[in-house]
Design an enzyme around this catalytic site. Structure first.
Site, PDB file in Angstrom:
ATOM      1  N   TYR A  72       0.819  -1.067   0.051  1.00  0.00           N
ATOM      2  CA  TYR A  72      -0.035  -0.109   0.057  1.00  0.00           C
ATOM      3  C   TYR A  72       0.997   1.081  -0.063  1.00  0.00           C
ATOM      4  O   TYR A  72       0.657   1.920  -0.954  1.00  0.00           O
ATOM      5  CB  TYR A  72      -0.637   0.219   1.270  1.00  0.00           C
ATOM      6  CG  TYR A  72      -2.136  -0.637   1.303  1.00  0.00           C
ATOM      7  CD1 TYR A  72      -3.401  -0.066   0.749  1.00  0.00           C
ATOM      8  CD2 TYR A  72      -2.305  -1.954   1.480  1.00  0.00           C
ATOM      9  CE1 TYR A  72      -4.681  -0.632   0.749  1.00  0.00           C
ATOM     10  CE2 TYR A  72      -3.511  -2.702   1.476  1.00  0.00           C
ATOM     11  CZ  TYR A  72      -4.663  -1.830   1.355  1.00  0.00           C
ATOM     12  OH  TYR A  72      -5.763  -2.466   1.183  1.00  0.00           O
ATOM     13  N   GLY A 119       5.356  -2.880   6.011  1.00  0.00           N
ATOM     14  CA  GLY A 119       4.293  -3.395   6.834  1.00  0.00           C
ATOM     15  C   GLY A 119       4.291  -2.155   8.204  1.00  0.00           C
ATOM     16  O   GLY A 119       5.240  -1.620   8.506  1.00  0.00           O
ATOM     17  N   HIS A 133     -25.858   8.582 -16.141  1.00  0.00           N
ATOM     18  CA  HIS A 133     -24.992   8.460 -17.000  1.00  0.00           C
ATOM     19  C   HIS A 133     -24.686   9.886 -17.495  1.00  0.00           C
ATOM     20  O   HIS A 133     -25.594  10.711 -17.307  1.00  0.00           O
ATOM     21  CB  HIS A 133     -25.717   7.864 -18.429  1.00  0.00           C
ATOM     22  CG  HIS A 133     -25.072   7.799 -19.662  1.00  0.00           C
ATOM     23  ND1 HIS A 133     -24.058   6.924 -19.767  1.00  0.00           N
ATOM     24  CD2 HIS A 133     -25.089   8.847 -20.694  1.00  0.00           C
ATOM     25  CE1 HIS A 133     -23.654   7.532 -21.218  1.00  0.00           C
ATOM     26  NE2 HIS A 133     -24.393   8.607 -21.764  1.00  0.00           N
TER      27      HIS A 133
END
Ligand code: FAD
Ligand code: NAD
Length: 462
Positions: free
Chosen positions: A185, A269, A441
Protein backbone atom coordinates in the site's frame (compact mmCIF):
# COMPACT_ATOMS: atom_id res chain seq x y z
CA UNK A 1 -0.40 13.55 41.90
CA UNK A 2 -3.51 14.74 40.06
CA UNK A 3 -6.22 12.05 39.84
CA UNK A 4 -9.06 11.68 37.37
CA UNK A 5 -11.98 9.25 37.75
CA UNK A 6 -14.18 8.29 34.80
CA UNK A 7 -16.37 5.52 33.49
CA UNK A 8 -14.52 5.02 30.19
CA UNK A 9 -10.82 5.60 29.49
CA UNK A 10 -9.46 5.29 25.97
CA UNK A 11 -5.70 5.12 25.30
CA UNK A 12 -4.99 6.41 21.81
CA UNK A 13 -6.92 9.10 19.91
CA UNK A 14 -6.57 7.68 16.40
CA UNK A 15 -9.64 6.90 14.24
CA UNK A 16 -10.51 3.99 16.57
CA UNK A 17 -10.09 5.86 19.84
CA UNK A 18 -11.52 9.25 18.92
CA UNK A 19 -14.65 7.79 17.27
CA UNK A 20 -15.18 5.59 20.35
CA UNK A 21 -14.83 8.67 22.58
CA UNK A 22 -17.20 10.87 20.54
CA UNK A 23 -19.91 8.18 20.41
CA UNK A 24 -19.51 7.38 24.12
CA UNK A 25 -19.78 11.09 24.94
CA UNK A 26 -22.91 11.38 22.78
CA UNK A 27 -24.41 8.49 24.77
CA UNK A 28 -23.70 10.23 28.07
CA UNK A 29 -20.78 8.03 29.14
CA UNK A 30 -18.25 9.93 31.27
CA UNK A 31 -15.20 9.54 28.98
CA UNK A 32 -11.50 10.45 29.05
CA UNK A 33 -9.18 9.93 26.06
CA UNK A 34 -5.38 10.08 26.20
CA UNK A 35 -2.86 10.62 23.42
CA UNK A 36 0.75 11.73 23.33
CA UNK A 37 0.15 13.36 19.92
CA UNK A 38 -2.53 15.70 18.55
CA UNK A 39 -5.81 13.73 18.19
CA UNK A 40 -6.34 11.92 14.90
CA UNK A 41 -3.65 9.26 15.30
CA UNK A 42 -1.59 7.88 12.45
CA UNK A 43 -4.42 8.46 9.98
CA UNK A 44 -4.83 12.22 10.34
CA UNK A 45 -1.27 13.13 11.36
CA UNK A 46 1.03 10.90 9.30
CA UNK A 47 -1.14 8.48 7.32
CA UNK A 48 -4.32 8.55 5.26
CA UNK A 49 -4.81 12.30 5.06
CA UNK A 50 -1.29 13.66 4.47
CA UNK A 51 -0.55 10.86 1.99
CA UNK A 52 -3.69 11.63 -0.01
CA UNK A 53 -2.79 15.33 -0.03
CA UNK A 54 0.66 14.52 -1.42
CA UNK A 55 -0.84 12.13 -3.97
CA UNK A 56 -3.27 14.82 -5.15
CA UNK A 57 -0.54 17.46 -5.46
CA UNK A 58 1.61 14.97 -7.39
CA UNK A 59 -1.28 14.22 -9.76
CA UNK A 60 -1.81 17.92 -10.47
CA UNK A 61 1.90 18.51 -11.09
CA UNK A 62 2.21 15.44 -13.27
CA UNK A 63 -0.75 16.44 -15.42
CA UNK A 64 0.83 19.84 -16.05
CA UNK A 65 4.23 18.33 -16.87
CA UNK A 66 2.54 15.94 -19.29
CA UNK A 67 0.68 18.78 -20.99
CA UNK A 68 3.84 20.88 -21.16
CA UNK A 69 5.71 18.15 -23.04
CA UNK A 70 2.72 16.78 -25.01
CA UNK A 71 -0.36 18.97 -25.48
CA UNK A 72 -3.62 17.05 -25.31
CA UNK A 73 -7.37 17.85 -25.58
CA UNK A 74 -6.31 21.14 -27.14
CA UNK A 75 -4.50 22.15 -23.97
CA UNK A 76 -0.83 23.05 -23.70
CA UNK A 77 0.89 24.09 -20.48
CA UNK A 78 4.04 26.06 -19.84
CA UNK A 79 6.89 24.55 -17.84
CA UNK A 80 5.32 23.87 -14.38
CA UNK A 81 7.33 24.57 -11.23
CA UNK A 82 7.20 22.65 -7.96
CA UNK A 83 7.98 24.01 -4.49
CA UNK A 84 7.69 20.87 -2.36
CA UNK A 85 8.21 22.81 0.88
CA UNK A 86 5.10 24.85 0.02
CA UNK A 87 3.21 21.66 -0.89
CA UNK A 88 4.11 20.16 2.50
CA UNK A 89 2.98 23.39 4.22
CA UNK A 90 -0.38 23.13 2.41
CA UNK A 91 -0.66 19.47 3.47
CA UNK A 92 0.18 20.40 7.09
CA UNK A 93 -2.60 23.00 7.01
CA UNK A 94 -5.13 20.30 6.11
CA UNK A 95 -3.82 18.05 8.90
CA UNK A 96 -4.12 20.92 11.42
CA UNK A 97 -7.68 21.67 10.34
CA UNK A 98 -8.69 18.04 10.78
CA UNK A 99 -6.90 17.38 14.09
CA UNK A 100 -8.28 20.67 15.44
CA UNK A 101 -11.71 19.54 14.24
CA UNK A 102 -11.41 16.27 16.15
CA UNK A 103 -10.47 18.15 19.34
CA UNK A 104 -13.58 20.33 18.87
CA UNK A 105 -15.80 17.27 18.31
CA UNK A 106 -14.43 15.66 21.49
CA UNK A 107 -15.17 18.85 23.47
CA UNK A 108 -18.66 19.03 21.98
CA UNK A 109 -19.28 15.44 23.15
CA UNK A 110 -18.02 16.44 26.64
CA UNK A 111 -15.03 14.09 26.39
CA UNK A 112 -11.93 15.08 28.38
CA UNK A 113 -8.74 14.92 26.27
CA UNK A 114 -5.52 14.40 28.23
CA UNK A 115 -2.28 14.96 26.33
CA UNK A 116 0.70 12.82 27.32
CA UNK A 117 2.32 9.41 27.18
CA UNK A 118 0.21 6.80 28.94
CA UNK A 119 1.47 3.82 30.93
CA UNK A 120 -1.06 1.15 31.76
CA UNK A 121 -0.80 0.12 35.44
CA UNK A 122 -3.65 -2.39 35.56
CA UNK A 123 -6.98 -3.00 33.84
CA UNK A 124 -8.48 0.07 35.50
CA UNK A 125 -5.57 2.44 36.07
CA UNK A 126 -3.37 4.42 33.67
CA UNK A 127 -0.60 6.87 34.50
CA UNK A 128 -0.14 9.75 32.06
CA UNK A 129 3.02 11.80 31.82
CA UNK A 130 1.57 15.21 30.86
CA UNK A 131 3.47 18.48 30.34
CA UNK A 132 1.94 19.65 33.65
CA UNK A 133 3.16 16.54 35.54
CA UNK A 134 1.91 12.99 36.10
CA UNK A 135 -1.81 12.28 36.18
CA UNK A 136 -3.39 9.04 37.39
CA UNK A 137 -6.63 8.08 35.68
CA UNK A 138 -8.94 5.44 37.11
CA UNK A 139 -11.77 4.04 35.00
CA UNK A 140 -14.38 1.31 35.11
CA UNK A 141 -13.72 0.37 31.46
CA UNK A 142 -10.45 0.62 29.52
CA UNK A 143 -10.17 0.70 25.71
CA UNK A 144 -6.76 0.08 24.15
CA UNK A 145 -6.54 1.92 20.82
CA UNK A 146 -2.79 2.35 20.60
CA UNK A 147 -2.55 1.70 16.84
CA UNK A 148 0.58 0.72 14.96
CA UNK A 149 3.98 1.97 13.81
CA UNK A 150 6.24 1.30 10.80
CA UNK A 151 8.27 -1.92 10.82
CA UNK A 152 11.99 -1.22 10.79
CA UNK A 153 14.27 -3.64 8.92
CA UNK A 154 17.29 -4.65 10.96
CA UNK A 155 19.50 -4.21 7.90
CA UNK A 156 18.02 -0.77 7.11
CA UNK A 157 17.35 1.10 10.37
CA UNK A 158 15.56 4.43 9.97
CA UNK A 159 17.91 7.40 9.94
CA UNK A 160 20.02 9.26 7.39
CA UNK A 161 18.90 8.37 3.90
CA UNK A 162 16.69 5.50 5.14
CA UNK A 163 13.24 6.96 5.75
CA UNK A 164 9.81 5.86 6.96
CA UNK A 165 6.44 6.90 5.52
CA UNK A 166 6.29 9.66 8.15
CA UNK A 167 9.57 11.13 6.86
CA UNK A 168 8.45 10.73 3.24
CA UNK A 169 5.42 12.91 3.98
CA UNK A 170 7.62 15.75 5.22
CA UNK A 171 10.41 15.95 2.61
CA UNK A 172 10.97 19.49 1.37
CA UNK A 173 12.88 18.42 -1.75
CA UNK A 174 12.11 15.68 -4.24
CA UNK A 175 14.90 13.08 -4.06
CA UNK A 176 16.62 12.58 -7.42
CA UNK A 177 16.60 8.81 -6.97
CA UNK A 178 14.19 7.11 -4.58
CA UNK A 179 14.39 3.42 -3.73
CA UNK A 180 11.21 2.02 -2.18
CA UNK A 181 11.52 -1.21 -0.20
CA UNK A 182 8.11 -2.92 -0.14
CA UNK A 183 5.63 -2.67 -3.02
CA UNK A 184 2.49 -2.74 -0.85
CA UNK A 185 0.00 0.00 0.00
CA UNK A 186 2.34 2.71 1.24
CA UNK A 187 5.29 1.94 -1.03
CA UNK A 188 3.18 2.18 -4.16
CA UNK A 189 0.97 5.11 -3.11
CA UNK A 190 4.01 7.20 -2.17
CA UNK A 191 6.35 5.71 -4.80
CA UNK A 192 3.91 6.72 -7.57
CA UNK A 193 3.48 10.18 -6.04
CA UNK A 194 7.24 10.78 -5.99
CA UNK A 195 7.61 9.46 -9.54
CA UNK A 196 5.01 12.04 -10.61
CA UNK A 197 6.91 14.72 -8.71
CA UNK A 198 9.99 13.89 -10.78
CA UNK A 199 11.97 11.31 -8.76
CA UNK A 200 13.56 8.31 -10.46
CA UNK A 201 11.84 5.53 -8.50
CA UNK A 202 12.80 1.87 -8.03
CA UNK A 203 10.45 -0.42 -6.11
CA UNK A 204 11.91 -3.52 -4.47
CA UNK A 205 9.21 -6.06 -3.59
CA UNK A 206 9.93 -9.44 -2.00
CA UNK A 207 6.77 -11.15 -3.33
CA UNK A 208 6.50 -12.31 -6.96
CA UNK A 209 4.31 -9.27 -7.78
CA UNK A 210 3.39 -5.86 -6.44
CA UNK A 211 0.42 -5.50 -4.08
CA UNK A 212 0.41 -9.24 -3.39
CA UNK A 213 -2.72 -8.88 -1.23
CA UNK A 214 -4.76 -8.29 -4.42
CA UNK A 215 -5.12 -10.67 -7.39
CA UNK A 216 -3.00 -10.30 -10.53
CA UNK A 217 -5.91 -9.21 -12.77
CA UNK A 218 -6.67 -6.33 -10.42
CA UNK A 219 -3.09 -5.11 -10.07
CA UNK A 220 -2.14 -5.40 -13.77
CA UNK A 221 -3.33 -1.87 -14.70
CA UNK A 222 -1.21 -0.47 -11.82
CA UNK A 223 1.85 -2.42 -13.00
CA UNK A 224 1.28 -1.04 -16.52
CA UNK A 225 0.98 2.53 -15.20
CA UNK A 226 4.23 2.09 -13.21
CA UNK A 227 5.97 1.17 -16.45
CA UNK A 228 4.45 4.23 -18.14
CA UNK A 229 5.72 6.44 -15.34
CA UNK A 230 9.22 5.00 -15.71
CA UNK A 231 9.18 3.32 -12.29
CA UNK A 232 11.48 0.31 -12.17
CA UNK A 233 9.91 -2.61 -10.31
CA UNK A 234 11.99 -5.49 -8.98
CA UNK A 235 9.80 -8.34 -7.76
CA UNK A 236 11.00 -11.44 -5.95
CA UNK A 237 13.74 -9.16 -4.62
CA UNK A 238 14.85 -8.53 -1.04
CA UNK A 239 16.61 -5.46 0.20
CA UNK A 240 19.74 -5.97 2.27
CA UNK A 241 21.59 -3.08 3.87
CA UNK A 242 23.44 -0.14 2.37
CA UNK A 243 26.81 -0.69 0.69
CA UNK A 244 29.89 1.31 1.68
CA UNK A 245 29.06 3.76 -1.09
CA UNK A 246 25.50 4.15 0.24
CA UNK A 247 23.79 2.10 -2.48
CA UNK A 248 20.91 -0.21 -1.60
CA UNK A 249 21.92 -3.85 -1.78
CA UNK A 250 19.24 -6.01 -3.38
CA UNK A 251 19.16 -9.79 -3.79
CA UNK A 252 16.85 -10.58 -6.67
CA UNK A 253 15.90 -13.54 -8.82
CA UNK A 254 18.58 -12.50 -11.33
CA UNK A 255 21.30 -12.14 -8.70
CA UNK A 256 22.53 -9.30 -6.52
CA UNK A 257 22.38 -5.64 -7.48
CA UNK A 258 23.35 -2.32 -5.93
CA UNK A 259 20.76 0.43 -6.47
CA UNK A 260 21.96 4.01 -6.20
CA UNK A 261 19.50 6.08 -4.21
CA UNK A 262 19.36 9.47 -2.49
CA UNK A 263 16.60 8.21 -0.20
CA UNK A 264 15.51 4.69 0.69
CA UNK A 265 11.86 4.55 1.76
CA UNK A 266 11.16 1.40 3.81
CA UNK A 267 7.49 0.38 3.74
CA UNK A 268 7.41 -3.30 4.65
CA UNK A 269 4.32 -3.22 6.86
CA UNK A 270 3.29 -1.90 10.25
CA UNK A 271 3.55 -3.48 13.69
CA UNK A 272 0.84 -3.14 16.35
CA UNK A 273 1.66 -1.14 19.49
CA UNK A 274 0.64 -4.06 21.68
CA UNK A 275 3.74 -4.07 23.85
CA UNK A 276 5.36 -1.25 25.75
CA UNK A 277 3.44 1.41 27.65
CA UNK A 278 2.60 -1.24 30.25
CA UNK A 279 0.13 -3.06 27.98
CA UNK A 280 2.07 -6.32 28.30
CA UNK A 281 1.71 -6.16 32.11
CA UNK A 282 -1.99 -6.97 31.58
CA UNK A 283 -0.91 -10.36 30.14
CA UNK A 284 -3.72 -10.30 27.61
CA UNK A 285 -4.21 -13.24 25.24
CA UNK A 286 -2.49 -12.43 21.94
CA UNK A 287 -3.16 -13.40 18.32
CA UNK A 288 0.41 -13.32 17.00
CA UNK A 289 1.65 -9.76 17.55
CA UNK A 290 -1.93 -8.42 17.94
CA UNK A 291 -4.20 -8.25 20.99
CA UNK A 292 -6.78 -11.02 20.68
CA UNK A 293 -10.37 -9.79 20.71
CA UNK A 294 -13.79 -11.42 20.43
CA UNK A 295 -16.78 -10.32 18.32
CA UNK A 296 -17.43 -7.47 20.78
CA UNK A 297 -13.78 -6.27 20.79
CA UNK A 298 -13.38 -7.64 24.35
CA UNK A 299 -9.89 -8.78 25.33
CA UNK A 300 -9.20 -11.69 27.65
CA UNK A 301 -9.43 -9.30 30.66
CA UNK A 302 -12.89 -8.29 31.87
CA UNK A 303 -13.52 -4.58 31.36
CA UNK A 304 -10.68 -4.16 28.85
CA UNK A 305 -11.50 -3.70 25.16
CA UNK A 306 -9.12 -3.26 22.20
CA UNK A 307 -9.84 -1.70 18.79
CA UNK A 308 -8.07 -0.70 15.59
CA UNK A 309 -4.64 -1.61 14.26
CA UNK A 310 -3.55 -3.10 17.60
CA UNK A 311 -6.13 -5.86 17.08
CA UNK A 312 -5.08 -7.08 13.63
CA UNK A 313 -5.70 -6.96 9.90
CA UNK A 314 -6.95 -5.23 7.94
CA UNK A 315 -5.15 -2.26 9.47
CA UNK A 316 -7.50 0.35 8.04
CA UNK A 317 -8.89 3.55 9.52
CA UNK A 318 -12.54 2.75 8.73
CA UNK A 319 -12.31 -0.65 10.46
CA UNK A 320 -10.89 1.07 13.55
CA UNK A 321 -13.72 3.65 13.45
CA UNK A 322 -16.44 1.00 13.12
CA UNK A 323 -14.97 -0.95 16.04
CA UNK A 324 -14.72 2.24 18.12
CA UNK A 325 -18.35 3.13 17.49
CA UNK A 326 -19.49 -0.39 18.39
CA UNK A 327 -17.49 -0.49 21.64
CA UNK A 328 -18.89 2.89 22.75
CA UNK A 329 -22.42 1.57 22.26
CA UNK A 330 -21.60 -1.65 24.15
CA UNK A 331 -20.15 0.35 27.06
CA UNK A 332 -23.35 2.44 27.05
CA UNK A 333 -25.36 -0.77 27.51
CA UNK A 334 -26.36 -1.78 23.97
CA UNK A 335 -26.16 -5.45 23.00
CA UNK A 336 -24.09 -5.48 19.81
CA UNK A 337 -21.68 -7.81 18.05
CA UNK A 338 -19.37 -7.29 15.06
CA UNK A 339 -21.52 -8.52 12.19
CA UNK A 340 -20.06 -6.65 9.20
CA UNK A 341 -20.17 -8.59 5.97
CA UNK A 342 -17.45 -6.56 4.30
CA UNK A 343 -14.69 -4.09 5.03
CA UNK A 344 -13.84 -2.18 1.84
CA UNK A 345 -10.17 -1.76 0.99
CA UNK A 346 -8.97 1.05 -1.25
CA UNK A 347 -5.46 1.53 -2.57
CA UNK A 348 -4.82 5.08 -3.78
CA UNK A 349 -2.40 4.08 -6.50
CA UNK A 350 -2.70 5.26 -10.10
CA UNK A 351 -5.10 3.82 -11.10
CA UNK A 352 -6.94 3.34 -7.80
CA UNK A 353 -8.00 -0.12 -6.59
CA UNK A 354 -11.13 -0.99 -4.59
CA UNK A 355 -11.96 -4.39 -3.20
CA UNK A 356 -15.02 -5.39 -1.21
CA UNK A 357 -15.81 -9.01 -0.35
CA UNK A 358 -14.50 -12.04 -2.23
CA UNK A 359 -12.51 -12.09 -5.45
CA UNK A 360 -13.31 -14.89 -7.95
CA UNK A 361 -10.16 -16.76 -6.77
CA UNK A 362 -11.13 -16.44 -3.10
CA UNK A 363 -14.64 -17.69 -3.85
CA UNK A 364 -13.17 -20.69 -5.70
CA UNK A 365 -10.84 -21.43 -2.77
CA UNK A 366 -13.90 -21.54 -0.53
CA UNK A 367 -15.46 -24.08 -2.88
CA UNK A 368 -18.27 -21.72 -3.89
CA UNK A 369 -19.90 -22.03 -7.33
CA UNK A 370 -19.92 -18.52 -8.74
CA UNK A 371 -20.59 -16.45 -11.84
CA UNK A 372 -18.51 -13.37 -12.58
CA UNK A 373 -18.84 -10.31 -14.79
CA UNK A 374 -16.15 -7.81 -15.78
CA UNK A 375 -16.75 -4.52 -17.56
CA UNK A 376 -13.75 -2.54 -18.85
CA UNK A 377 -13.58 1.25 -18.57
CA UNK A 378 -12.42 1.23 -22.22
CA UNK A 379 -16.14 0.76 -23.04
CA UNK A 380 -17.37 3.41 -20.56
CA UNK A 381 -18.20 6.87 -21.90
CA UNK A 382 -17.24 8.77 -18.73
CA UNK A 383 -13.81 7.11 -18.67
CA UNK A 384 -13.26 8.21 -22.28
CA UNK A 385 -14.27 11.80 -21.51
CA UNK A 386 -11.92 11.78 -18.51
CA UNK A 387 -9.12 10.61 -20.81
CA UNK A 388 -8.31 7.60 -18.63
CA UNK A 389 -9.72 4.28 -19.79
CA UNK A 390 -7.50 1.91 -17.78
CA UNK A 391 -9.16 -0.67 -15.57
CA UNK A 392 -12.54 -2.31 -15.00
CA UNK A 393 -15.26 -3.25 -12.52
CA UNK A 394 -15.64 -6.94 -11.68
CA UNK A 395 -18.41 -8.66 -9.79
CA UNK A 396 -18.60 -12.16 -8.29
CA UNK A 397 -21.94 -13.70 -7.33
CA UNK A 398 -23.29 -17.07 -6.20
CA UNK A 399 -24.32 -19.13 -9.20
CA UNK A 400 -27.52 -20.39 -7.54
CA UNK A 401 -28.96 -17.28 -5.84
CA UNK A 402 -27.04 -14.52 -7.66
CA UNK A 403 -26.17 -13.01 -4.24
CA UNK A 404 -23.22 -10.67 -4.74
CA UNK A 405 -20.15 -11.99 -2.90
CA UNK A 406 -17.56 -9.47 -4.00
CA UNK A 407 -16.94 -6.41 -6.14
CA UNK A 408 -13.55 -5.11 -7.23
CA UNK A 409 -12.58 -2.18 -9.42
CA UNK A 410 -9.39 -0.67 -10.71
CA UNK A 411 -9.43 2.67 -12.47
CA UNK A 412 -9.29 6.44 -12.04
CA UNK A 413 -11.40 7.72 -9.12
CA UNK A 414 -12.88 4.30 -8.31
CA UNK A 415 -12.21 4.93 -4.59
CA UNK A 416 -15.45 6.93 -4.58
CA UNK A 417 -17.34 3.78 -5.61
CA UNK A 418 -16.26 1.87 -2.47
CA UNK A 419 -19.29 2.94 -0.42
CA UNK A 420 -21.76 1.71 -3.04
CA UNK A 421 -19.94 -1.61 -3.39
CA UNK A 422 -19.94 -2.11 0.41
CA UNK A 423 -23.63 -1.17 0.62
CA UNK A 424 -24.48 -3.84 -1.97
CA UNK A 425 -22.73 -6.52 0.06
CA UNK A 426 -24.00 -5.32 3.43
CA UNK A 427 -27.61 -5.40 2.17
CA UNK A 428 -27.17 -8.84 0.61
CA UNK A 429 -27.85 -7.53 -2.90
CA UNK A 430 -28.42 -9.93 -5.78
CA UNK A 431 -27.16 -9.17 -9.27
CA UNK A 432 -30.75 -8.30 -10.23
CA UNK A 433 -30.91 -5.65 -7.46
CA UNK A 434 -28.01 -3.85 -9.09
CA UNK A 435 -29.14 -4.32 -12.69
CA UNK A 436 -32.60 -3.12 -11.61
CA UNK A 437 -31.11 0.09 -10.22
CA UNK A 438 -30.78 3.04 -12.61
CA UNK A 439 -27.14 4.16 -12.68
CA UNK A 440 -26.61 7.77 -13.78
CA UNK A 441 -25.10 8.42 -17.19
CA UNK A 442 -22.34 9.19 -17.95
CA UNK A 443 -20.56 7.88 -14.84
CA UNK A 444 -17.96 5.26 -14.07
CA UNK A 445 -20.60 3.66 -11.84
CA UNK A 446 -22.35 2.39 -14.96
CA UNK A 447 -19.51 -0.13 -15.22
CA UNK A 448 -20.89 -1.86 -12.10
CA UNK A 449 -24.33 -2.05 -13.70
CA UNK A 450 -22.78 -3.50 -16.87
CA UNK A 451 -20.53 -5.94 -14.97
CA UNK A 452 -23.64 -7.34 -13.24
CA UNK A 453 -25.53 -7.51 -16.57
CA UNK A 454 -22.54 -9.33 -18.03
CA UNK A 455 -22.51 -11.84 -15.15
CA UNK A 456 -26.18 -12.51 -16.06
CA UNK A 457 -25.20 -12.93 -19.69
CA UNK A 458 -26.78 -9.83 -21.25
CA UNK A 459 -24.45 -6.81 -21.05
CA UNK A 460 -25.70 -3.94 -23.19
CA UNK A 461 -22.60 -1.95 -24.01
CA UNK A 462 -20.01 -4.61 -24.81
P1 FAD B 1 -3.60 4.99 15.19
O1 FAD B 1 -4.18 5.87 14.17
O2 FAD B 1 -2.23 4.48 14.99
O3 FAD B 1 -3.65 5.83 16.55
C1 FAD B 1 -3.10 5.36 17.75
C2 FAD B 1 -2.83 6.54 18.64
O4 FAD B 1 -2.44 6.05 19.91
C3 FAD B 1 -1.68 7.45 18.16
O5 FAD B 1 -2.15 8.77 18.04
C4 FAD B 1 -0.62 7.32 19.25
O6 FAD B 1 0.05 8.55 19.49
C5 FAD B 1 -1.46 6.90 20.44
N1 FAD B 1 -0.72 6.15 21.44
C6 FAD B 1 -0.18 4.91 21.31
N2 FAD B 1 0.39 4.53 22.46
C7 FAD B 1 0.20 5.55 23.33
C8 FAD B 1 0.58 5.76 24.68
N3 FAD B 1 1.24 4.83 25.39
N4 FAD B 1 0.23 6.93 25.24
C9 FAD B 1 -0.46 7.89 24.57
N5 FAD B 1 -0.83 7.74 23.30
C10 FAD B 1 -0.50 6.58 22.69
N6 FAD B 1 -5.91 3.54 6.28
C11 FAD B 1 -7.00 3.71 5.51
O7 FAD B 1 -8.07 3.19 5.85
N7 FAD B 1 -6.95 4.46 4.37
C12 FAD B 1 -5.82 5.05 3.96
O8 FAD B 1 -5.80 5.72 2.92
C13 FAD B 1 -4.65 4.89 4.74
N8 FAD B 1 -3.49 5.47 4.37
C14 FAD B 1 -2.40 5.34 5.18
C15 FAD B 1 -1.21 5.94 4.76
C16 FAD B 1 -0.08 5.84 5.54
C17 FAD B 1 1.20 6.52 5.11
C18 FAD B 1 -0.13 5.12 6.78
C19 FAD B 1 1.08 5.02 7.65
C20 FAD B 1 -1.30 4.49 7.18
C21 FAD B 1 -2.45 4.60 6.38
N9 FAD B 1 -3.64 3.97 6.73
C22 FAD B 1 -4.74 4.11 5.92
C23 FAD B 1 -3.77 3.16 7.94
C24 FAD B 1 -4.47 3.98 9.07
O9 FAD B 1 -3.70 5.13 9.33
C25 FAD B 1 -4.60 3.12 10.31
O10 FAD B 1 -5.29 1.92 10.01
C26 FAD B 1 -5.39 3.85 11.39
O11 FAD B 1 -4.78 5.08 11.73
C27 FAD B 1 -5.50 2.99 12.64
O12 FAD B 1 -6.22 3.67 13.62
P2 FAD B 1 -6.02 3.32 15.17
O13 FAD B 1 -6.98 4.21 15.88
O14 FAD B 1 -6.08 1.88 15.39
O15 FAD B 1 -4.49 3.75 15.52
P1 NAD C 1 1.92 -3.69 3.13
O1 NAD C 1 1.72 -4.92 3.91
O2 NAD C 1 0.81 -3.15 2.34
O3 NAD C 1 3.14 -3.90 2.12
C1 NAD C 1 4.40 -4.30 2.54
C2 NAD C 1 5.09 -4.96 1.36
O4 NAD C 1 6.47 -5.12 1.68
C3 NAD C 1 4.54 -6.35 1.04
O5 NAD C 1 4.16 -6.39 -0.31
C4 NAD C 1 5.71 -7.29 1.36
O6 NAD C 1 5.75 -8.40 0.50
C5 NAD C 1 6.91 -6.38 1.17
N1 NAD C 1 8.12 -6.74 1.93
C6 NAD C 1 8.20 -7.16 3.21
N2 NAD C 1 9.50 -7.32 3.57
C7 NAD C 1 10.26 -6.97 2.48
C8 NAD C 1 11.67 -6.90 2.22
N3 NAD C 1 12.56 -7.21 3.16
N4 NAD C 1 12.09 -6.51 1.00
C9 NAD C 1 11.18 -6.18 0.05
N5 NAD C 1 9.83 -6.22 0.24
C10 NAD C 1 9.38 -6.60 1.45
O7 NAD C 1 2.49 -2.62 4.18
P2 NAD C 1 2.67 -1.04 4.08
O8 NAD C 1 2.67 -0.60 2.66
O9 NAD C 1 3.83 -0.72 4.95
O10 NAD C 1 1.35 -0.51 4.77
C11 NAD C 1 1.04 -0.90 6.11
C12 NAD C 1 -0.44 -0.94 6.34
O11 NAD C 1 -0.97 0.38 6.35
C13 NAD C 1 -1.21 -1.65 5.23
O12 NAD C 1 -1.27 -3.03 5.44
C14 NAD C 1 -2.56 -1.03 5.32
O13 NAD C 1 -3.29 -1.75 6.28
C15 NAD C 1 -2.28 0.37 5.83
N6 NAD C 1 -2.39 1.34 4.70
C16 NAD C 1 -3.56 1.45 4.03
C17 NAD C 1 -3.67 2.34 2.99
C18 NAD C 1 -4.99 2.45 2.28
O14 NAD C 1 -5.97 1.98 2.81
N7 NAD C 1 -5.04 3.08 1.11
C19 NAD C 1 -2.60 3.10 2.59
C20 NAD C 1 -1.41 2.96 3.27
C21 NAD C 1 -1.31 2.08 4.32
Amino acid sequence: MREIQCRLLIVGAGPGGYVCAIRAGQLGVDTVIVDAQPPGGTCLNVGCIPSKALIHAADEFHQLTQLSSKPSMGIAAADPQLDLAATVEWKDGIVERLTGGVATLLRKAKVRLVTGQATVRDGKTVLVDTPEGPVQIRAEVLVLATGSEPIELRSLPFGGKVISSTDALALTEVPGRLAVVGGGYIGLELGIAYAKLGAEVTVVEAAPRILPQYDAELTRPVAQRLTGLGVRVLTGARAGGLSDSGALRVAGVDGAEDIQADKVLVTVGRRPRATGAGVESLRLDMAGPFIRIDERCRTSMTGVFAIGDVTGEPMLAHRAMAQGEMVAEIVAGKRLVWDKRAIPAVCFTDPEIVSVGLSPDEAATQGLKVITGLFPFAANGRAMTAADEAGFVRVTAREDTHEVLGIQAVGADVAEMAGGFALALEMGARLEDITGTIHAHPTRGEALHEACLRALGHALHI
